[in-house]
Write a protein that holds these residues in place. Structure first.
Motif, PDB file in Angstrom:
ATOM      1  N   ARG A  45       0.817  -1.225   0.000  1.00 42.98           N
ATOM      2  CA  ARG A  45       0.000   0.000   0.000  1.00 42.98           C
ATOM      3  C   ARG A  45       0.846   1.269   0.000  1.00 42.98           C
ATOM      4  O   ARG A  45       0.569   2.177  -0.783  1.00 42.98           O
ATOM      5  CB  ARG A  45      -0.970   0.011   1.193  1.00 42.98           C
ATOM      6  N   PRO A  46       1.858   1.389   0.860  1.00 39.45           N
ATOM      7  CA  PRO A  46       2.676   2.607   0.794  1.00 39.45           C
ATOM      8  C   PRO A  46       3.377   2.790  -0.554  1.00 39.45           C
ATOM      9  O   PRO A  46       3.449   3.910  -1.062  1.00 39.45           O
ATOM     10  CB  PRO A  46       3.693   2.422   1.923  1.00 39.45           C
ATOM     11  N   CYS A  47       3.861   1.683  -1.143  1.00 39.60           N
ATOM     12  CA  CYS A  47       4.511   1.799  -2.453  1.00 39.60           C
ATOM     13  C   CYS A  47       3.504   2.213  -3.526  1.00 39.60           C
ATOM     14  O   CYS A  47       3.829   3.027  -4.402  1.00 39.60           O
ATOM     15  CB  CYS A  47       5.177   0.481  -2.836  1.00 39.60           C
ATOM     16  N   SER A  48       2.312   1.675  -3.454  1.00 40.03           N
ATOM     17  CA  SER A  48       1.272   2.062  -4.421  1.00 40.03           C
ATOM     18  C   SER A  48       0.938   3.542  -4.295  1.00 40.03           C
ATOM     19  O   SER A  48       0.792   4.243  -5.303  1.00 40.03           O
ATOM     20  CB  SER A  48       0.009   1.241  -4.197  1.00 40.03           C
ATOM     21  N   GLN A  49       0.820   4.023  -3.059  1.00 41.35           N
ATOM     22  CA  GLN A  49       0.533   5.446  -2.859  1.00 41.35           C
ATOM     23  C   GLN A  49       1.677   6.316  -3.367  1.00 41.35           C
ATOM     24  O   GLN A  49       1.436   7.389  -3.938  1.00 41.35           O
ATOM     25  CB  GLN A  49       0.260   5.730  -1.377  1.00 41.35           C
ATOM     26  N   ALA A  50       2.901   5.862  -3.180  1.00 42.10           N
ATOM     27  CA  ALA A  50       4.046   6.620  -3.681  1.00 42.10           C
ATOM     28  C   ALA A  50       4.035   6.688  -5.204  1.00 42.10           C
ATOM     29  O   ALA A  50       4.291   7.748  -5.796  1.00 42.10           O
ATOM     30  CB  ALA A  50       5.348   5.994  -3.182  1.00 42.10           C
ATOM     31  N   ILE A  51       3.711   5.580  -5.850  1.00 46.04           N
ATOM     32  CA  ILE A  51       3.657   5.565  -7.319  1.00 46.04           C
ATOM     33  C   ILE A  51       2.549   6.481  -7.828  1.00 46.04           C
ATOM     34  O   ILE A  51       2.742   7.238  -8.792  1.00 46.04           O
ATOM     35  CB  ILE A  51       3.469   4.117  -7.828  1.00 46.04           C
TER      36      ILE A  51
END
Length: 184
Positions: A127-133
């Motif tokens: 989830r954090p990586c998806s939000q960063a992308i």
């Protein structure tokens, strides 16, 4: 202190708890009614599958294939794979009716430990990586009109993405504290 805790309903007085959303099963357990309309389903699919990747990946597919026709074939093949995956996911949802989506499916199939690890990885990494992308993609396209002849500088894109994420976190924290204050 003197209240009877055996007959205490933990959902009584909870925010958003009303009779039309709560059902009691035969064994007197209280749970929320499952309700997902066609509109809810479409927005979940559009938001999670299409997402922001639709704005980034066409350029990479076109560069990788070298022609418009071949890139369209790649998109069609990927669409068929996505559709098969969606059918499998829908079948899981019909067979395993517990709440929790992926967690419930993995819990039923592989046990509590694997389900916990999957949930932990989802919360801490995916989830954090998806939000960063998503934030980086948004920042790139917001800055693109300012730099019409070249790509926006990486530092500017990263800075704007950080601002977006900080604004989102501030909004979430304000929402949580407002709900806590309204309950107290």
């Amino acid at each position: 202190m003197g209240e009877d805790t055996k007959n205490h309903d933990p959902l009584q007085g909870a925010v958003g708890n009303d009779d039309k959303n709560v059902i009691k099963k035969d064994d007197e357990t209280v749970c929320l009614k499952p309700k997902m309309t066609l509109t809810n389903g479409i927005t979940v699919i559009v938001g999670s599958i299409i997402g922001s990747g639709i704005f980034v990946s066409p350029k990479g597919v076109l560069k990788g294939t070298g022609s418009v026709g071949l890139s369209l074939i790649v998109w069609i093949i990927c669409g068929v794979f996505s559709m098969v995956g969606a059918y499998c996911y829908a079948e899981l949802g019909c067979m395993i009716t517990k709440t929790g989506a992926d967690y419930a499916y993995i819990m039923e199939s592989f046990g509590a430990f694997v389900a916990f690890i999957r949930l932990w990885v989802e919360c801490m990494i995916v989830r954090p990586c998806s939000q960063a992308i998503v934030a980086l993609t948004f920042s790139f396209y917001v800055l693109r009109p300012i730099y019409p002849d070249c790509d926006p500088p990486d530092d500017a894109v990263k800075f704007l993405a950080c601002l977006c994420i900080c604004k989102l976190m501030r909004t979430i924290i304000n929402f949580i504290f407002s709900k806590i204050r309204s309950v107290l």
